[in-house]
Design an enzyme around this catalytic site. Structure first.
Site, short mmCIF file in Angstrom:
data_model
loop_
_atom_site.label_atom_id
_atom_site.label_comp_id
_atom_site.label_asym_id
_atom_site.label_seq_id
_atom_site.Cartn_x
_atom_site.Cartn_y
_atom_site.Cartn_z
N GLY A 52 0.84 -1.19 0.00
CA GLY A 52 0.00 0.00 0.00
C GLY A 52 0.88 1.24 0.00
O GLY A 52 1.99 1.24 -0.54
N ARG A 53 0.37 2.30 0.64
CA ARG A 53 1.10 3.58 0.62
C ARG A 53 2.50 3.44 1.21
O ARG A 53 3.50 3.87 0.61
CB ARG A 53 0.32 4.64 1.42
CG ARG A 53 -0.93 5.13 0.73
CD ARG A 53 -1.78 5.95 1.68
NE ARG A 53 -2.32 5.09 2.72
CZ ARG A 53 -3.63 4.77 2.83
NH1 ARG A 53 -4.50 5.28 2.00
NH2 ARG A 53 -4.04 3.96 3.78
N ILE A 54 2.60 2.83 2.40
CA ILE A 54 3.92 2.78 3.06
C ILE A 54 4.83 1.77 2.37
O ILE A 54 6.02 2.06 2.14
CB ILE A 54 3.75 2.49 4.57
CG1 ILE A 54 2.95 3.63 5.23
CG2 ILE A 54 5.11 2.33 5.25
CD1 ILE A 54 2.53 3.38 6.67
N THR A 77 7.20 -2.56 10.82
CA THR A 77 6.69 -1.26 11.29
C THR A 77 5.18 -1.20 11.05
O THR A 77 4.61 -0.11 11.06
CB THR A 77 7.37 -0.07 10.56
OG1 THR A 77 7.06 -0.14 9.17
CG2 THR A 77 8.87 -0.07 10.76
N ARG A 111 2.09 -3.81 12.23
CA ARG A 111 1.43 -4.12 13.49
C ARG A 111 2.07 -5.38 14.07
O ARG A 111 2.35 -6.33 13.35
CB ARG A 111 -0.07 -4.37 13.29
CG ARG A 111 -0.90 -3.12 13.12
CD ARG A 111 -1.03 -2.29 14.41
NE ARG A 111 -1.87 -1.12 14.24
CZ ARG A 111 -1.46 0.09 13.87
NH1 ARG A 111 -0.17 0.31 13.63
NH2 ARG A 111 -2.31 1.09 13.77
N GLU A 140 1.83 -4.53 23.07
CA GLU A 140 2.53 -3.25 23.25
C GLU A 140 2.05 -2.62 24.55
O GLU A 140 0.84 -2.64 24.80
CB GLU A 140 2.21 -2.29 22.10
CG GLU A 140 2.89 -2.70 20.82
CD GLU A 140 2.72 -1.69 19.69
OE1 GLU A 140 2.27 -0.55 19.94
OE2 GLU A 140 3.04 -2.04 18.56
N HIS A 200 6.97 2.03 18.83
CA HIS A 200 5.89 2.42 17.91
C HIS A 200 5.98 3.92 17.57
O HIS A 200 5.06 4.69 17.85
CB HIS A 200 4.52 2.08 18.52
CG HIS A 200 3.45 1.91 17.49
ND1 HIS A 200 2.43 0.99 17.62
CD2 HIS A 200 3.23 2.54 16.32
CE1 HIS A 200 1.63 1.08 16.56
NE2 HIS A 200 2.10 2.02 15.76
P1 NAP Z 1 -2.50 0.91 3.11
O1 NAP Z 1 -2.14 1.85 2.03
O2 NAP Z 1 -3.93 0.58 3.35
O3 NAP Z 1 -1.69 -0.45 2.88
C1 NAP Z 1 -1.98 -1.62 3.54
C2 NAP Z 1 -1.71 -2.74 2.59
O4 NAP Z 1 -1.94 -3.97 3.25
C3 NAP Z 1 -2.61 -2.72 1.36
O5 NAP Z 1 -1.87 -2.37 0.24
C4 NAP Z 1 -3.13 -4.14 1.27
O6 NAP Z 1 -2.93 -4.74 0.04
C5 NAP Z 1 -2.23 -4.88 2.24
N1 NAP Z 1 -2.95 -6.04 2.74
C6 NAP Z 1 -4.10 -6.07 3.42
N2 NAP Z 1 -4.45 -7.35 3.66
C7 NAP Z 1 -3.49 -8.12 3.11
C8 NAP Z 1 -3.28 -9.51 3.03
N3 NAP Z 1 -4.17 -10.37 3.56
N4 NAP Z 1 -2.16 -9.95 2.43
C9 NAP Z 1 -1.29 -9.09 1.88
N5 NAP Z 1 -1.44 -7.76 1.92
C10 NAP Z 1 -2.52 -7.29 2.53
O7 NAP Z 1 -1.95 1.41 4.51
P2 NAP Z 1 -0.60 2.18 4.83
O8 NAP Z 1 -0.89 3.62 4.97
O9 NAP Z 1 0.45 1.73 3.90
O10 NAP Z 1 -0.31 1.61 6.31
C11 NAP Z 1 -0.05 0.23 6.47
C12 NAP Z 1 -0.09 -0.16 7.92
O11 NAP Z 1 1.06 0.36 8.57
C13 NAP Z 1 -1.25 0.44 8.72
O12 NAP Z 1 -2.42 -0.36 8.60
C14 NAP Z 1 -0.73 0.47 10.13
O13 NAP Z 1 -1.10 -0.72 10.80
C15 NAP Z 1 0.78 0.51 9.95
N6 NAP Z 1 1.39 1.78 10.38
C16 NAP Z 1 2.28 1.77 11.40
C17 NAP Z 1 2.89 2.95 11.78
C18 NAP Z 1 3.88 2.98 12.90
O14 NAP Z 1 3.91 3.96 13.64
N7 NAP Z 1 4.72 1.99 13.04
C19 NAP Z 1 2.58 4.15 11.13
C20 NAP Z 1 1.68 4.12 10.10
C21 NAP Z 1 1.09 2.91 9.72
P3 NAP Z 1 -3.67 -4.46 -1.36
O15 NAP Z 1 -3.39 -3.02 -1.68
O16 NAP Z 1 -2.95 -5.37 -2.26
O17 NAP Z 1 -5.11 -4.75 -1.18
C1 GLV Z 2 0.26 4.03 13.47
O1 GLV Z 2 0.60 2.94 13.83
C2 GLV Z 2 -0.80 4.25 12.57
O2 GLV Z 2 -1.51 3.30 12.21
O3 GLV Z 2 -0.99 5.44 12.20
#
Ligand code: NAP
Ligand code: GLV
Length: 326
Positions: A156-158, A237, A239, A268, A287
């Site tokens: 996805g985005r990250i 990074t 979950r 956590e 986190h």
């Molecule tokens: P996003 O754009 O929604 O990306 C999430 C990706 O997960 C999507 O591209 C999706 O794939 C993929 N996904 C979902 N279910 C899946 C599965 N069963 N198998 C394989 N891939 C799967 O979200 P994002 O903005 O990148 O953020 C991603 C995650 O990072 C968040 O949900 C959050 O938990 C975590 N995060 C953590 C921090 C931190 O502080 N450490 C900060 C920000 C976010 P498809 O596109 O192919 O459907």
């Molecule tokens: C942080 O973990 C977030 O999902 O924004």
């Protein structure tokens, strides 16, 4: 007409709440720790708007107790702590803060990857412990990024922002995601789609960026570690729940993988007696993926904008269950 009531579960960074105060009575939980579940359950009985964090369990009971709730606004992109299905069934929009934290989180991912590859944390401790006696040919040897393979799980985005950063390091990039992406994107980033098992067995660095769900819970388990190279490093990074913590501990102790760098753990905070904290080849940060001044200010603003929209019965600018509007 009585004013709307809002509960904010923690003090927000660097944000002007004047507009919110014009339309609502605002109560903010001022403690450092999240409100205990029993307090949250009590607070939601009276409120129209809830601004919460990923540390708040917004489950079925909370949502069903909040009979006048019109909006749930989370200051995070991930929302696995919220029972979105129950919110949707009750017609409550749920907001989140996507996009503004993508670069900060990709940066932190990259910092962890490099720190693990080049043993930065161990090296720094070594210096402070007075162990730096001389330059040694075999001192604190790590892994090259150049020429290695990066495996991105969840594109996805990250995940994509991490791939963009890999361009400068001359790495082969594999990705696995729920949906394969367009060829044009794959070509522009110079990457290949791979099944998860292939990605795990071929990557030198495996970095997790999927959202947490029933499907991705413990996606990285004993079987996954068996597939990984003994020289591989796992970065998480996303979950903590995406990785089975017992399997991770076994994999590190049995040298099935070389190391791990984690910004998220399950649970956590990680308990101080966790065996992971005794291992030199594990880096753990608390986190902090989105923890830059600028990013947190943008997240807070987005969360407040979602909250205000919900109170004013407008579509949330960023909503995870738009079906409530159909
Ligand atoms: P996003 O754009 O929604 O990306 C999430 C990706 O997960 C999507 O591209 C999706 O794939 C993929 N996904 C979902 N279910 C899946 C599965 N069963 N198998 C394989 N891939 C799967 O979200 P994002 O903005 O990148 O953020 C991603 C995650 O990072 C968040 O949900 C959050 O938990 C975590 N995060 C953590 C921090 C931190 O502080 N450490 C900060 C920000 C976010 P498809 O596109 O192919 O459907
Ligand atoms: C942080 O973990 C977030 O999902 O924004």
């Amino acid at each position: 007409m009585s004013r709307a009531k809002v509960f904010i579960t923690r003090r927000l960074p660097n944000i002007d709440l004047a507009r919110l105060h014009q339309i609502a009575e605002v109560e903010t939980w001022e403690e450092k720790q999240p409100p205990p579940y029993s307090i949250l359950l009590d607070k939601v009985k009276q409120i129209d708007g809830l601004l919460c964090l990923l540390t708040d369990a917004i489950d079925k009971q909370i949502i069903e107790t909040a009979t006048s709730l019109k909006v749930i606004s989370q200051m995070a992109v991930g929302y696995d702590n919220i029972d979105v299905a129950t919110a949707t069934a009750r017609g409550i929009p749920v907001g989140n803060t996507p996009g503004v934290l993508t670069n900060a989180t990709a940066d932190l991912t990259w910092a962890l990857l490099m720190a693990a590859a080049r043993r930065i944390v161990e090296a720094e401790k070594f210096v402070r412990a007075g162990q730096w006696q001389t330059w040694e040919p075999t001192l604190l040897l790590g892994a090259d990024l150049n020429g290695s393979t990066l495996g991105i799980v969840g594109f996805g985005r990250i995940g994509q922002a991490v791939a963009r950063r890999a361009q400068g390091f001359d790495m082969k990039i594999l990705y696995y995601s729920r949906h394969r992406k367009e060829l044009a994107l794959e070509r522009s980033l110079g990457l290949e789609y791979a099944e998860l098992s292939t990605l795990l067995s071929e990557s030198d660095f495996v970095t997790l960026h999927a959202s947490l769900s029933a499907e991705t819970s413990h996606l990285i388990n004993d079987r996954a570690f068996e597939l990984m190279k003994s020289s591989a490093i796992l970065i998480n990074t996303a979950r903590g729940g995406i990785v089975d913590p017992s399997a991770l501990e076994r994999a590190l102790k049995n040298n099935q993988i070389a190391g791990a760098a984690l910004d998220v753990t399950d649970p956590e905070p990680i308990p101080l007696d966790s065996p992971l904290l005794k291992l030199d080849n594990v880096i753990i940060t608390p986190h902090i993926g989105s923890a830059s001044y600028q990013t947190r200010a943008k997240m807070a603003q987005m969360a407040v904008d979602n909250l205000i929209a919900g109170l004013e019965a407008k579509r949330l600018p960023n909503c995870v269950n738009y079906e409530v509007y159909h």
